[in-house]
Enzyme design. Structure first.
Site, mmCIF file in Angstrom:
data_model
loop_
_atom_site.group_PDB
_atom_site.id
_atom_site.type_symbol
_atom_site.label_atom_id
_atom_site.label_comp_id
_atom_site.label_asym_id
_atom_site.label_seq_id
_atom_site.Cartn_x
_atom_site.Cartn_y
_atom_site.Cartn_z
ATOM 1 N N HIS A 151 0.823 -1.205 0.000
ATOM 2 C CA HIS A 151 0.000 0.000 0.000
ATOM 3 C C HIS A 151 0.861 1.262 0.000
ATOM 4 O O HIS A 151 0.437 2.299 -0.521
ATOM 5 C CB HIS A 151 -0.906 0.023 1.230
ATOM 6 N N GLU A 240 -6.416 -12.431 0.551
ATOM 7 C CA GLU A 240 -7.317 -11.362 1.000
ATOM 8 C C GLU A 240 -8.284 -11.021 -0.123
ATOM 9 O O GLU A 240 -7.886 -10.453 -1.141
ATOM 10 C CB GLU A 240 -6.528 -10.107 1.390
ATOM 11 N N HIS A 243 -8.057 -7.224 -1.384
ATOM 12 C CA HIS A 243 -6.765 -6.596 -1.655
ATOM 13 C C HIS A 243 -6.369 -6.735 -3.128
ATOM 14 O O HIS A 243 -6.237 -7.846 -3.637
ATOM 15 C CB HIS A 243 -5.716 -7.272 -0.762
#
Length: 268
Positions: A151, A240, A243
């Site tokens: 991120h 995830e 994600h």
């Protein structure tokens, strides 16, 4: 929760790399200075129709507090990633859905906050909701927390789908009785998203995108989200369901540390 460079593991692995690359990654080198590359934009300036619920700017996190570096609930991304989300959103709107982002660019100071929290065995305020079956002492070993996050490079986003018209969601009340993030939809913390089988940032193998225990509508919703974003250039982290990283990344080797704030963009 948490976001990361992709780590492949067998479906039966104990856990996933929630929030970070790997526990063995070397210390991150934050980008020095206040200058933010012009490639970064506020997602709302590219597509104001995408819904936002920036969790780390609130107390409703796996730590039970606002995360360092989140000064405003805004989604900052590199311009190519933001434009790809705009393309996906336009397709979804025609089908009666909208994207909703939980986290976008994440400063290194936020990742450092995660690491400090993970090293404190006594702080388990949110265990009952976000990691009820995971011993906190294993968060690094099992890959849920690490020193760096994808991120922080600006091209990764955590998000879900919302059926339109979007229903309102009640605010989180600090101290409220926790419910496991993998509880049935009607029992876990309410979210106006479609049912994905777990809540966002759920530290559990049920969060694996293709976990075989997730079936029916929940599985279909995950596949719908994945296909929609894959079609516009995003790659899903298999561990995830929320994600996704846009490829190719604009800054594949840089981990930035400017705060999440409109001011960081200098009026862009």
């Amino acid at each position: 929760m948490t976001g990361i460079a992709r780590t492949l593991r067998a479906p039966a692995a104990v856990a996933v790399s929630l929030l970070a690359v790997t526990a063995a990654a070397p210390p991150a080198q934050a980008e020095p200075g206040p200058t933010v590359p012009r490639e970064f934009v506020d997602l709302r300036s590219v597509d104001p129709t995408v819904l936002t619920e920036m969790r780390y700017a609130t107390a409703h996190t796996f730590m039970g507090e606002r995360v360092d570096g989140y000064r405003q609930p805004v989604c900052l991304l590199t311009r190519p990633a933001a434009r790809a989300l705009r393309t996906a959103q336009r397709r979804l709107l025609r089908q009666g859905y909208s994207l909703k982002v939980y986290d976008c660019y994440r400063p290194q100071r936020a990742v450092d906050h995660f690491v400090r929290w993970a090293k404190d065995p006594d702080d388990q305020v949110m265990k009952g909701e976000f990691y009820p079956l995971v011993d906190k002492s294993r968060l690094f070993e099992d890959g849920y927390i690490a020193e760096r996050s994808g991120h922080s490079r600006g091209g990764t986003v955590d998000l879900t789908l919302v059926k339109l018209p979007a229903a309102p969601t009640r605010p989180y009340v600090p101290g409220e009785e926790p419910v496991p993030c993998f509880a049935p939809e009607g029992e876990r913390f309410p979210d106006n998203s479609v049912d994905m089988g777990t809540g966002f940032d759920c530290f559990d193998t049920l969060s694996h995108t293709d976990d075989p225990r997730v079936r029916g509508v929940q599985r279909a919703n995950r596949r719908f989200l994945k296909k929609t974003l894959t079609d516009v250039g995003f790659v899903n982290l298999p561990e995830e369901w929320w994600h996704f990283t846009y490829q190719p990344e604009t800054f594949p080797d840089t981990y930035f540390d400017f705060p999440v704030s409109r001011r960081s963009l200098g009026g862009r």
